[in-house]
Design a protein around this motif. Structure first.
Motif, PDB file in Angstrom:
ATOM      1  N   THR A 174      38.050  34.151  46.166  1.00  0.00           N
ATOM      2  CA  THR A 174      36.833  34.129  45.222  1.00  0.00           C
ATOM      3  C   THR A 174      38.610  32.985  43.899  1.00  0.00           C
ATOM      4  OG1 THR A 174      36.735  34.985  42.826  1.00  0.00           O
ATOM      5  CG2 THR A 174      37.926  36.331  44.260  1.00  0.00           C
ATOM      6  N   PRO A 175      38.847  32.134  42.445  1.00  0.00           N
ATOM      7  CA  PRO A 175      38.759  31.930  41.833  1.00  0.00           C
ATOM      8  C   PRO A 175      39.087  32.612  40.185  1.00  0.00           C
ATOM      9  CG  PRO A 175      36.871  30.687  41.829  1.00  0.00           C
ATOM     10  CD  PRO A 175      37.131  31.898  42.577  1.00  0.00           C
ATOM     11  N   ASP A 176      38.431  33.448  40.587  1.00  0.00           N
ATOM     12  CA  ASP A 176      38.282  34.503  40.218  1.00  0.00           C
ATOM     13  C   ASP A 176      38.839  35.771  39.460  1.00  0.00           C
ATOM     14  OD1 ASP A 176      37.368  36.813  37.521  1.00  0.00           O
ATOM     15  OD2 ASP A 176      35.432  36.010  37.159  1.00  0.00           O
ATOM     16  N   ARG A 177      40.484  35.577  38.711  1.00  0.00           N
ATOM     17  CA  ARG A 177      40.606  37.222  38.460  1.00  0.00           C
ATOM     18  C   ARG A 177      40.870  38.065  38.885  1.00  0.00           C
ATOM     19  NH1 ARG A 177      44.504  39.375  34.941  1.00  0.00           N
ATOM     20  NH2 ARG A 177      43.421  37.645  33.243  1.00  0.00           N
ATOM     21  N   HIS A 178      39.931  39.128  37.921  1.00  0.00           N
ATOM     22  CA  HIS A 178      39.164  39.628  37.739  1.00  0.00           C
ATOM     23  C   HIS A 178      38.484  40.087  39.069  1.00  0.00           C
ATOM     24  CE1 HIS A 178      41.019  40.030  33.841  1.00  0.00           C
ATOM     25  NE2 HIS A 178      40.234  39.627  33.327  1.00  0.00           N
TER      26      HIS A 178
END
Length: 224
Positions: A174-178
């Motif tokens: 995922t590129p979503d840090r959270h």
């Protein structure tokens, strides 16, 4: 940039935990990109949120069933702990889902596999068993005592292999840090629950991989 942060977090996990807690780092031939304002979450990320939520909801149901039918207090305690893990995950997943723009619901279904098996845990149609936990609840509802215990452990070992694969894949792609942070930290707890189940398997004559053994990748077009 988000991908770099996620990979850095993976490195920290590897330094602070055994090798088995490292995520699947096989390259995705179709990498996800960070969303821009007004854009929906990438399909694989949205599908992860859906699949993980359904799995955790089913685990809560299994926990309630085990409270009634477990063969002894030690077994009941483990089942309760696993259920509590997934009650928390369900709440966390809801928070992550509610704060993101998702693709239309009718698009959230597995639709491809890839040559390397990298993102297959999320997007492989053969691996998407949304009702696995619910099927286990149905199969176990008429059992009790040692018979229930054996069926519960067998079902949970299958479910936890699926969960580990799902969270490993999300953490590394995922590129979503959270989302990456959530997947990494949750994976550690899921791995511990799976190891406890593996330790219990021998009591019921069930063969299980040694605690901590990582998933081995086979044919990426098959269910994993």
């Amino acid at each position: 940039m988000h991908k770099i942060v996620a990979l850095a977090l993976l490195g920290l996990t590897a330094l602070t935990a055994p090798a088995w807690s490292q995520a699947n780092i096989r390259p995705d031939p179709d990498p996800r990109v960070p969303t821009q304002p007004g854009q929906a979450l990438p399909h694989e990320d949205a599908l992860f949120l859906k699949e993980a939520t359904l799995a955790s909801q089913g685990q809560a149901e299994l926990g309630r069933l085990a409270t009634e039918k477990a063969p002894d207090d030690e077994f009941r305690s483990l089942a309760r702990r696993i259920a509590e893990t997934h009650v928390k995950l369900t709440g966390d997943l809801k928070g992550l889902t509610d704060t993101r723009t998702l693709p239309p619901a009718d698009q959230l279904r597995p639709e491809r596999t890839d040559a390397f098996g990298a993102a297959g845990a999320v997007s492989n149609p053969e691996n998407a068993r949304e009702g696995m936990a619910q099927e286990a609840v149905q199969a176990l509802s008429g059992k009790s005592g040692e018979e229930f215990g054996r069926g519960y452990v067998e079902a949970q070992l299958r479910l936890h292999d699926r969960l580990v694969d799902l969270y490993q894949t999300e953490a590394s792609h995922t590129p979503d840090r959270h989302l990456a942070t959530f997947a990494i930290t949750s994976l550690v707890t899921i791995q511990k629950d799976r190891d406890a189940l593996r330790a219990l398997a021998g009591r019921f004559g069930i063969e299980a991989a040694p605690a901590g053994q990582a998933i081995q990748y086979g044919d990426p077009t098959k269910a994993r």
